[in-house]
Scaffold this motif. Structure first.
Motif, PDB file in Angstrom:
ATOM      1  N   PRO A   1       9.373  28.188 -12.915  1.00 45.03           N
ATOM      2  CA  PRO A   1       9.903  28.352 -11.684  1.00 45.03           C
ATOM      3  C   PRO A   1      10.729  26.750 -11.113  1.00 45.03           C
ATOM      4  O   PRO A   1      11.784  26.710 -10.470  1.00 45.03           O
TER       5      PRO A   1
ATOM      6  N   ARG B   1      22.243  27.544  -4.298  1.00 45.86           N
ATOM      7  CA  ARG B   1      20.829  28.194  -3.800  1.00 45.86           C
ATOM      8  C   ARG B   1      19.703  28.319  -5.230  1.00 45.86           C
ATOM      9  O   ARG B   1      18.698  27.787  -5.073  1.00 45.86           O
ATOM     10  N   GLU B   2      20.271  28.382  -6.513  1.00 44.56           N
ATOM     11  CA  GLU B   2      19.420  28.643  -7.725  1.00 44.56           C
ATOM     12  C   GLU B   2      18.876  27.228  -7.787  1.00 44.56           C
ATOM     13  O   GLU B   2      17.626  27.004  -8.124  1.00 44.56           O
TER      14      GLU B   2
ATOM     15  N   ARG C   1      18.468  24.629  -5.632  1.00 47.02           N
ATOM     16  CA  ARG C   1      17.820  24.389  -4.509  1.00 47.02           C
ATOM     17  C   ARG C   1      16.426  25.088  -4.801  1.00 47.02           C
ATOM     18  O   ARG C   1      15.315  24.453  -4.359  1.00 47.02           O
ATOM     19  N   THR C   2      16.277  26.302  -5.252  1.00 48.96           N
ATOM     20  CA  THR C   2      15.023  27.035  -5.224  1.00 48.96           C
ATOM     21  C   THR C   2      14.095  26.286  -6.262  1.00 48.96           C
ATOM     22  O   THR C   2      13.043  26.174  -6.134  1.00 48.96           O
TER      23      THR C   2
ATOM     24  N   LEU D   1      12.788  22.868  -4.936  1.00 51.04           N
ATOM     25  CA  LEU D   1      11.713  23.117  -4.120  1.00 51.04           C
ATOM     26  C   LEU D   1      10.195  23.130  -4.742  1.00 51.04           C
ATOM     27  O   LEU D   1       9.405  22.710  -4.601  1.00 51.04           O
ATOM     28  N   ALA D   2      10.536  24.093  -5.753  1.00 53.22           N
ATOM     29  CA  ALA D   2       9.365  24.382  -6.671  1.00 53.22           C
ATOM     30  C   ALA D   2       8.840  23.017  -7.685  1.00 53.22           C
ATOM     31  O   ALA D   2       7.630  22.683  -7.733  1.00 53.22           O
TER      32      ALA D   2
ATOM     33  N   SER E   1      21.530  23.739   3.166  1.00 48.92           N
ATOM     34  CA  SER E   1      20.318  23.187   2.410  1.00 48.92           C
ATOM     35  C   SER E   1      19.849  22.033   2.927  1.00 48.92           C
ATOM     36  O   SER E   1      18.451  21.779   2.898  1.00 48.92           O
TER      37      SER E   1
ATOM     38  N   TYR F   1      15.449  21.794   3.336  1.00 45.17           N
ATOM     39  CA  TYR F   1      14.727  20.946   2.747  1.00 45.17           C
ATOM     40  C   TYR F   1      13.884  20.055   3.889  1.00 45.17           C
ATOM     41  O   TYR F   1      13.015  19.782   3.602  1.00 45.17           O
TER      42      TYR F   1
ATOM     43  N   LYS G   1      10.955  21.895   4.853  1.00 40.87           N
ATOM     44  CA  LYS G   1       9.708  21.619   3.946  1.00 40.87           C
ATOM     45  C   LYS G   1       9.177  20.175   4.242  1.00 40.87           C
ATOM     46  O   LYS G   1       8.343  19.723   3.331  1.00 40.87           O
TER      47      LYS G   1
END
Length: 404
Positions: free
Chosen positions: A191, A244-245, A247-248, A251-252, A302, A306, A309
């Motif tokens: 991920p 999006r991808e 960013r995901t 975050l992981a 975005s 972020y 989180k």
């Protein structure tokens, strides 16, 4: 709606500002960074050794920015010294800080903070760093040795700049561009999309330091900052972080960093303070995709995600791309909208997650051939000033938008 917004923005430009240059001097304006200070973020620019030899450019950035980033000189491949490393008595790497000290020293003399960029980056990295005796002709060093070398490198570099220029480097990009973009550049099912290769070349940090080299580097940097007693914020930096991808995956990756080590109470240590979003905005080498409303939406979304989180956000290498000179008015209006519709609103609440906006494409570069890396990366007409360091309508538009 896009055209209406654009026309309204252009109508707000001051008289005489519709041409390519605004026709005024940098000194006629209040320092630009002072206009965003109340919003809680720094305004940054980049500089190189060549720029230090251009008084007009340095006068501009010295007046209007309160953060600077060396383009290459604080990167590992610029600092590491092979001969000194081979001769080191403790077997740890050694660095030559001559040019980096000149650059950070200039910032210190002018009261400007510096973003440290970057401690760990697989691209262009000196391969001898990973070999026994720092010699490419010898086998690769074992993993234990490499982890010691990386820890030593990070501690030495951070300590050098903090002790020689106390408080000047206010943050470090600890790891840069560790996320792969395409299938084959990261392991399926990961991920984090941790980069296994770049342009067909293996990631030497991954292969010889370990699968945990990103959080490990952050642990070394956090331990060093705490040892120094310095308020140095630590960032993960990458491009396309507003997509999006990516960013995901980011975050992981950050979650893996901030759940990597525990303190004496058993609580996870927050090793990474924030995200550095490289802001190369628009098509690469082409006008297609430039100055699009979707960029504003994606950036704002975005930054918000972020921040939710608990992460600090910095725009670290912004280039508002424009490849067509005749689109100067549209470029000026779009640049102003970045501040009034994205950056200022991001910090409108009690919390101020956006802590810096740092510009890479400060000056135009139409004098370069279209095949040149900087022509494609920053674009020939994407700057706030011309290639002759003259104020452009883009600067004028941003200034007057912020003055309201």
């Amino acid at each position: 709606m896009k055209m209406v917004a654009l026309l309204l923005a252009l109508l707000l430009l001051p008289a005489g500002a519709m041409g390519e240059a605004a026709g005024t001097e940098s000194g006629d304006y209040e320092p630009l960074y002072t206009l965003v200070e109340p919003a809680g973020f720094k305004l940054g620019a980049c500089y190189s050794p060549g720029d230090l030899r251009q008084p007009a450019y340095m006068d501009f950035v010295g007046r209007h920015f309160n953060s600077l980033t060396c383009t290459n000189e604080t990167k590992a491949y610029s600092l590491l010294n092979q001969a000194q490393s081979k001769a080191s008595e403790d077997g740890m790497p050694r660095m030559d800080y001559t040019m980096a000290d000149i650059m950070v020293g200039w910032a210190q003399e002018h009261g400007i903070g510096v973003r440290g960029h970057v401690l760990v980056w697989d691209a262009y990295m000196t391969t001898w760093f990973f070999h026994e005796g720092y010699d490419d002709a010898k086998p690769f060093a074992d993993q234990e040795t490499m982890r010691l070398r990386l820890a030593s490198y990070i501690e030495q570099v951070m300590t050098h700049f903090e002790e020689k220029f106390p408080g000047v480097i206010y943050c470090w990009d600890v790891v840069n561009e560790a996320i792969g973009d395409n299938a084959g550049e990261y392991a399926a099912g990961d991920p984090r999309h941790l980069r296994t290769s770049r342009s067909g070349q293996g990631n030497l940090f991954l292969e010889h330091v370990g699968d945990d080299y990103v959080p490990y580097a952050f642990l070394c940097a956090r331990n060093t900052a705490e040892k120094l007693g310095a308020d140095i914020h630590l960032f993960y930096n990458d491009y396309n972080m507003f997509m999006r991808e990516k960013r995901t995956a980011a975050l992981a990756l950050i979650e893996s960093v901030n759940t990597y080590a525990k303190d004496e109470t058993g609580a996870y240590r927050k090793l990474a303070d924030g995200i550095g979003m490289q802001g190369y905005l628009g098509g690469y080498g082409t006008q297609s995709g430039c100055l699009a409303d979707s960029i504003l939406k994606d950036l704002a979304e975005s930054i918000r995600i972020y921040a939710e989180k608990g992460l600090e956000v910095q725009i670290t290498e912004m280039a508002v791309r424009n490849y067509e000179k005749e689109k100067a008015p549209e470029h000026a209006a779009f640049y102003a909208r970045l501040f009034t519709e994205v950056f200022l609103p991001a910090n409108a609440g009690e919390k101020k997650p956006l802590t810096a906006v740092c510009i890479w494409g400060v000056a135009d570069c139409p004098q370069l051939p279209s095949s040149h890396y900087s022509w494609k990366l920053n674009s020939p007409y994407g700057g706030l000033i011309t290639e002759k360091n003259e104020i452009k309508t883009s600067f004028d538009a941003v200034y007057h938008a912020l003055k309201k």
